[in-house]
Structure formats: structure tokens, C-alpha cells
Enzyme design. Sequence first.
Site, mmCIF file in Angstrom:
data_model
loop_
_atom_site.group_PDB
_atom_site.id
_atom_site.type_symbol
_atom_site.label_atom_id
_atom_site.label_comp_id
_atom_site.label_asym_id
_atom_site.label_seq_id
_atom_site.Cartn_x
_atom_site.Cartn_y
_atom_site.Cartn_z
ATOM 1 N N SER A 113 0.805 -1.217 0.000
ATOM 2 C CA SER A 113 0.000 0.000 0.000
ATOM 3 C C SER A 113 0.841 1.271 0.000
ATOM 4 O O SER A 113 0.337 2.350 -0.333
ATOM 5 C CB SER A 113 -0.944 0.004 1.207
ATOM 6 N N ASP A 336 -3.698 5.562 11.743
ATOM 7 C CA ASP A 336 -2.768 5.278 10.642
ATOM 8 C C ASP A 336 -1.587 6.241 10.688
ATOM 9 O O ASP A 336 -1.686 7.396 10.259
ATOM 10 C CB ASP A 336 -3.491 5.379 9.306
ATOM 11 N N HIS A 339 0.822 5.193 6.532
ATOM 12 C CA HIS A 339 0.615 5.759 5.206
ATOM 13 C C HIS A 339 0.724 7.281 5.277
ATOM 14 O O HIS A 339 0.977 7.836 6.342
ATOM 15 C CB HIS A 339 -0.742 5.322 4.661
#
Length: 358
Positions: A113, A336, A339
Site C-alpha cells: 500500500s 494510521d 501511510h
Amino acid sequence: MAVCIGCSSFSVVLILLLTILLLHKAHANGVQQQQPFCNYFEGSWVEDETYPLYDSSMCPFIEHEFNCLRNGRPDRSYLHYRWQPLGCILTRFDGRAFLQKLKGKSIMFVGDSLSRNQWQSLTCLLYTSTPATNYNQTRVGDVSIFTFTDYDVKVMLDRSVYLVDVVREEKGRILKLDSIEGGKLWNGIDMLIFNTWHWWNRRGVTQPWDYIKIGDQYYKDMDRVVAFERALLTWASWVDANIDPSKTMVFFQGISPSHYNGTDWNEPGVKNCLGQKLPLSGSTYPGGLPPALTVLKRVLRTIEKPVTLLDVTNLSLLRKDGHPSMYGLGGRTGMDCSHWCLAGVPDTWNEILYNIIL
């Protein structure tokens, strides 16, 4: 006699002029040689109100997990920073120039990702630079394809979180550290940008394999850094066996860092990136570089074919403010700090890529 003296004078003047020219050239060459080599990956973040490179609201295909402003992030200071390398200045990303240079070519990001993060960044950089251009999006298996049809440029993403193969056998799901059949999808691509690391420490229900296999030997588990290096060596062998440098440029994204421990950036007691609004000043991350980066660089030194490392680790470590935190896919329950928001840090990764291929 006068003619002879005239000839001598002309010769002397000519010799003097040639000497001056040679000295000037030697001096110029000497100055050029003395200039320090510009390392795009050493530097610091500086405030710049002309950044970000695009408005995220003008890029309609940013995935939910990266679209921090749409998800309610209230602060915007993280958007207004530019990476300043030591000893040089990055040429600002120009989407039209990028598309023109790569007209008729294909670009493929291969990895997890974090590769998707960089892939989406590049598609936004290009789309917002040329909003009137025609494009289409398709998906074939695990490969997502964004085509700028006016330039015949394909920007693709192959989801391959380990680079090596994960297959299903009677025994279960097998992570095969010495098998890379998935590489068939990478043949014929003009620019490949690889990445893996994010999934190597997955355990429990999020671990997508049951056994590790090397040759005919199965392992229930093993040191994950050792497994990571073994897989990278398999990938390195694939590069040497399959890449023609006259046709394909190969990059490795590097290790994209996370920020879940404030002690690493001199804020003991801070447990994640929530509320971080500013990058770290200076050029050095207090917590040091992750061991996985050492492993990656060791493997890259074994490859005979040219591979360029996009060494984004240190510059990204300084950006504790750049993650979605609670403004990502899972909200506060899915904090998160791995990311990156878009617009944001991956745009700088692509701006450096742009400078390398200019």
C-alpha cells in the site's frame, strides 16, 4: 627582417591566447570537479507557501485512506513544506514535461500500500498538471492501470506485498522466498518502481500466509528480517536475469517509515502521530534509521544491473506530521501513522524521481 619580427610577434600572441584559453578551461573543469555531489535525499524541510504541488480536491480519484482533508483533518500546515536537499535545489515537478518525456512509455509501481500511496500521488501530480487531458482507469487482476491517453503513458500498480510469491498448496498458504513467478507481469515495462517491507512483520489474522518455504523446506515461522533479506535476494536475481538497462529503468522506493513512538522523535509519552502538525527541524532523525534499510542497501549492492534507490527513509522520518492518523481509513480506531496524506510526502518522492529522470 621586419616581416620575420612580425611573424614572431604573431606566434607569441597566438601562444599566449591558447595558453589563456587552456588555463581557463582547466580552471572551469577544476571548479566543476570541486563542486559537491548533490544528494537529493540529504537535506531538511522548509516552509514554502507555494506547496502543495496540487489541491487534493482537484484530484477526484484519491482513495479514502489517503484523503485527509476530505476526511476532516482540520490543520493544513503539513501541506506547506518543501524538501530542500543540501547543496542543490529540486526542479519543481512539471507534469506536462514528465508526460512528454515518457510519451508512449509504461510505469509500474510494484509492492504494497505504500506503493499505492506513491502511485496515487503520481497520478494526481500528472492529472492536476494536465486537467484537460483524456485518461482512463482499468484493472486487470491485481494490476491497476491509469492511462493518459493523449500521451499514451500508462501509470500502473501491481499489488505484490512481498515481491516473492504467495501460493496456495494442500498444506496451506505458502510464502515462497525463492520463487518470483509474479515477475512475469513486470516484463516489458519501461520504468519499474519496487517496494516491500510493510507486511513483513504481520502476525495473527492479518498475516496472509501459513508457512514459509525455501526450496523443499517448510518453516512455520522465522526471523522476519532474515526472510525479508532472502526475498530481496530472489528479487535481485530476477532483476539481473530479466532487466535490459537499455529498455527499462529500475528503482526501489526504499523503506517508508511509521511514527508510533514519540520517544523516537524526542517526545516521550506520545504514542502515535495524532496531532502532529510540524516536521522535525534539521536533517537527522533522533531515533535513527530502521534496520530494514541496512538490509535493503546490502542487497542492492549485490545487483549487477543498474537499480536506483529512492532513499526516502530519512526525509520521511522527519515528517511525523504527514500521516493520516485518525483522518484515514479506520478513523481513531484504525490510527494510521504508516501511510501518508495526499497531497503530501509521497509527492516529494515523485518530485525526486522526476529530477532523477530529467
